[in-house]
Design a protein around this motif. Structure first.
Motif, short mmCIF file in Angstrom:
data_model
loop_
_atom_site.label_atom_id
_atom_site.label_comp_id
_atom_site.label_asym_id
_atom_site.label_seq_id
_atom_site.Cartn_x
_atom_site.Cartn_y
_atom_site.Cartn_z
N SER A 244 0.84 -1.21 0.00
CA SER A 244 0.00 0.00 0.00
C SER A 244 0.88 1.26 0.00
CB SER A 244 -0.90 0.00 1.23
OG SER A 244 -0.13 0.28 2.37
N PRO A 245 0.35 2.39 -0.49
CA PRO A 245 1.11 3.64 -0.47
C PRO A 245 1.56 4.01 0.96
CG PRO A 245 -0.75 3.89 -1.95
CD PRO A 245 -0.91 2.54 -1.28
N GLU A 246 0.75 3.67 1.97
CA GLU A 246 1.13 3.98 3.36
C GLU A 246 2.37 3.17 3.76
OE1 GLU A 246 -2.05 2.93 2.49
OE2 GLU A 246 -2.72 5.01 2.30
N VAL A 247 2.39 1.89 3.37
CA VAL A 247 3.55 1.04 3.69
C VAL A 247 4.78 1.53 2.93
CG1 VAL A 247 4.48 -1.30 3.32
CG2 VAL A 247 2.24 -1.00 4.40
N VAL A 248 4.61 1.87 1.66
CA VAL A 248 5.74 2.37 0.86
C VAL A 248 6.28 3.66 1.47
CG1 VAL A 248 6.36 3.33 -1.41
CG2 VAL A 248 5.11 1.16 -1.26
N GLU A 249 5.35 4.55 1.87
CA GLU A 249 5.74 5.82 2.49
C GLU A 249 6.56 5.59 3.77
OE1 GLU A 249 4.60 9.01 1.44
OE2 GLU A 249 5.84 9.89 3.04
N ALA A 250 6.17 4.57 4.54
CA ALA A 250 6.86 4.30 5.81
C ALA A 250 8.17 3.52 5.62
CB ALA A 250 5.91 3.52 6.74
N SER A 251 8.46 3.12 4.38
CA SER A 251 9.67 2.34 4.10
C SER A 251 10.80 3.27 3.63
CB SER A 251 9.38 1.30 3.01
OG SER A 251 8.32 0.47 3.41
N ASP A 252 12.00 2.68 3.52
CA ASP A 252 13.15 3.49 3.08
C ASP A 252 13.36 3.42 1.58
OD1 ASP A 252 14.20 4.33 5.72
OD2 ASP A 252 14.24 2.16 6.01
N PHE A 253 12.90 2.30 0.98
CA PHE A 253 13.09 2.14 -0.47
C PHE A 253 11.97 1.28 -1.01
CE2 PHE A 253 14.54 -0.44 -4.06
CZ PHE A 253 14.94 0.55 -4.94
N SER A 254 11.55 1.58 -2.23
CA SER A 254 10.58 0.73 -2.90
C SER A 254 11.01 0.55 -4.34
CB SER A 254 9.20 1.38 -2.83
OG SER A 254 8.28 0.60 -3.57
N GLY A 255 10.92 -0.67 -4.85
CA GLY A 255 11.30 -0.92 -6.23
C GLY A 255 10.91 -2.32 -6.65
N SER A 256 11.12 -2.64 -7.91
CA SER A 256 10.79 -3.98 -8.42
C SER A 256 11.61 -5.02 -7.66
CB SER A 256 11.14 -4.05 -9.91
OG SER A 256 12.54 -4.24 -10.06
N THR A 257 11.33 -6.28 -7.89
CA THR A 257 12.08 -7.32 -7.16
C THR A 257 13.58 -7.16 -7.41
OG1 THR A 257 11.62 -8.88 -8.96
CG2 THR A 257 10.18 -8.98 -7.03
N THR A 258 13.97 -6.89 -8.66
CA THR A 258 15.40 -6.69 -8.93
C THR A 258 15.89 -5.39 -8.31
OG1 THR A 258 15.39 -8.05 -10.91
CG2 THR A 258 17.09 -6.36 -10.80
N GLY A 259 15.05 -4.36 -8.33
CA GLY A 259 15.41 -3.10 -7.68
C GLY A 259 15.70 -3.32 -6.20
N MET A 260 14.89 -4.16 -5.55
CA MET A 260 15.08 -4.44 -4.12
C MET A 260 16.40 -5.20 -3.89
SD MET A 260 11.18 -5.65 -3.30
CE MET A 260 11.23 -5.72 -1.53
N ILE A 261 16.65 -6.17 -4.76
CA ILE A 261 17.89 -6.97 -4.63
C ILE A 261 19.11 -6.04 -4.74
CG2 ILE A 261 19.32 -8.72 -5.79
CD1 ILE A 261 16.64 -10.13 -6.57
#
Ligand code: 13P
Ligand code: SF4
Length: 344
Positions: A244-261
Motif C-alpha cells: 500500500s502507499p502507506e507502507v511504501v511511504e513508511a519504508s526506506d526504499f521501494s522498487g521492483s524485485t530486482t530493484g530491491m535486490i
C-alpha cells in the motif's frame, strides 16, 4: 560428477538457508533438468520469487518481470520454460508465437491477474472515452489486448509519464496505481463497476484505478513497520510497490524485485526488513551473508510456490504445460507489450 559440482556450488551459496540433504536431492534434480534443457534446446527463465535451490541452479536468466520479458523477446531457443506464474509465461508466448512456452504447473495464477477481465476494461473505456489505458504486466492476454501499453513495477512511472496524457487509466493494482500516482503527482480515483455510469468532468483526477490487490503484499501494514523500527532503530525497510502507499511511504526504499535486490546489495546498513515474498528474502539473504534479513512473516506467494524442480523436470520431459494465446488476442496484446519494451 555433474550433480556433485552443482551440489558444491549450491552449498557455497545456500548452506545457511537450505538443509544439506535438500541440497543433495536438488543438485541431482538440477543435473537432470540441465541435461533435458540442452537436449530440448530450451531456455529456462526464473523469476526472483523462485525457491533458493531452483533459483540458484537451473535458470539461464533470473530477474524481475521486465528483465525476463526482455530475455523472452530475445531468445533463439525452441522452448521457453518459465519458472514464474502464468501471466509471465503468457507474455513470453505473446512475444514468441512460433516457440513452445511451458509453465511447469497446471495452474500458477496471480490474484492481480484474476482481479480484472477484458469486459471490465471495455466498460472502463466506455466510461472514459479516449483515455489511454496502462495495464500492469500482471494481467492475462485478453486484458492486455484491450489496453494501450503494459508496464511492470520496474518502469510503471516511466510508462505513465511517456504517455504525456492529462488522464490515464491504470489497471488493475490499486496499490501500485496509488504509488505511481504519488510519484507522478497525479490524483487518482477508483470508479465503481456501474455499467453506463459517466464521470462528472468537474472531478479533479488524472488517474483512474481499479481495486485489484496482490494477496501477498496486501498483508503488510504500517503498524508492523513501526513495531520493527522500535525494536531495531537502524533497520532499513525495503518494500515492493505492490504494498500500500502507506507502507511504501513508511519504508526506506521501494522498487521492483530486482530493484530491491540491488538496493540491499549496494547499501551498507547491517540489517534489513524485506516486505515481499519470502523466497526472495531467502535468495537475498544467501547473496548477502554479511547482512541480516528480518522477515515479518513467512509469506510465500501460493502461485509462485506451485513451481518446483520436479515440475520443471516434468515440463521438459513431457512438454507440459503448454501456454497458448489465441492469435486474434495475441496480435492486439503484443502491441501493448512491445510498446512497453520500447520505453525501457
Ligand atoms: P517484479 O516485476 O517486481 O518482479 O514483480 C512481479 C510480481 O509479481 C511481484 O509480486
Ligand atoms: Fe501475483 Fe502477488 Fe504472487 Fe506476484 S506475489 S505473482 S502479484 S499474487
Amino acid at each position: 560428477m555433474f550433480a556433485e559440482a552443482i551440489y558444491e556450488d549450491l552449498k557455497t551459496k545456500l548452506a545457511d538457508v537450505v538443509p544439506e540433504f535438500e541440497l543433495h536431492y536438488k543438485a541431482d534434480l538440477a543435473a537432470e533438468i540441465i541435461r533435458l534443457k540442452q537436449e530440448r534446446n530450451a531456455v529456462i527463465l526464473g523469476h526472483n520469487y523462485m525457491e533458493p535451490a531452483l533459483f540458484h541452479s537451473i535458470p539461464d536468466f533470473t530477474g524481475d518481470s521486465l528483465f525476463l520479458s526482455r530475455k523472452a523477446a530475445e531468445t533463439d531457443k525452441d522452448i521457453i520454460v518459465f519458472c514464474g506464474v502464468e501471466f509471465m509465461a503468457e507474455t513470453a508466448k505473446i512475444l514468441n508465437p512460433e516457440k513452445t512456452v511451458l509453465l511447469p504447473a497446471a495452474k500458477a495464477g496471480c490474484s492481480l491477474a484474476e482481479s480484472i477481465t477484458a469486459e471490465d476494461v471495455q466498460q472502463l473505456k466506455a466510461q472514459f472515452p479516449g483515455v489511454p489505458v496502462v495495464t500492469y504486466i500482471n494481467t492475462y492476454a485478453d486484458v492486455k489486448a484491450e489496453t494501450d501499453v503494459c508496464c511492470t513495477s520496474g518502469n510503471a512511472a516511466a510508462v505513465v509519464e511517456s504517455l504525456k496524457s492529462d488522464t490515464i487509466i491504470f489497471l488493475p493494482d490499486e496499490f501500485l496505481a496509488g504509488n505511481v500516482a504519488k510519484e507522478t503527482g497525479k490524483h487518482i480515483i477508483f470508479p465503481t463497476k456501474t455499467p453506463g455510469m459517466k464521470f462528472n468532468n468537474g472531478l479533479d483526477y488524472q488517474m483512474v484505478g481499479w481495486h485489484g490487490r496482490c494477496e501477498v503484499h496486501d498483508k503488510f501494514n504500517v503498524r508492523d513497520i513501526e513495531n520493527v523500527r522500535q525494536q531495531f532503530p537502524d533497520v532499513v525497510i525495503v518494500a515492493h510497490p505492490e504494498c500500500s502507499p502507506e507502507v511504501v511511504e513508511a519504508s526506506d526504499f521501494s522498487g521492483s524485485t530486482t530493484g530491491m535486490i540491488r538496493y540491499v546489495e549496494e547499501t551498507k546498513a547491517p540489517r534489513y526488513l524485506l516486505l515481499t515474498e519470502c523466497s526472495m528474502g531467502d535468495n537475498i539473504a544467501a547473496a548477502n551473508p554479511d547482512k541480516e534479513m528480518l522477515r515479518l512473516c513467512s509469506v510465500r506467494c501460493p502461485h509462485m510456490n506451485q513451481i518446483t524442480m520436479e515440475e520443471t523436470r516434468d515440463a521438459l520431459k513431457y512438454t507440459q504445460y503448454v501456454i497458448d494465446v489465441p492469435e486474434h488476442i495475441r496480435v492486439r496484446a503484443v502491441k501493448a507489450v512491445e510498446r512497453m519494451l520500447a520505453i525501457g
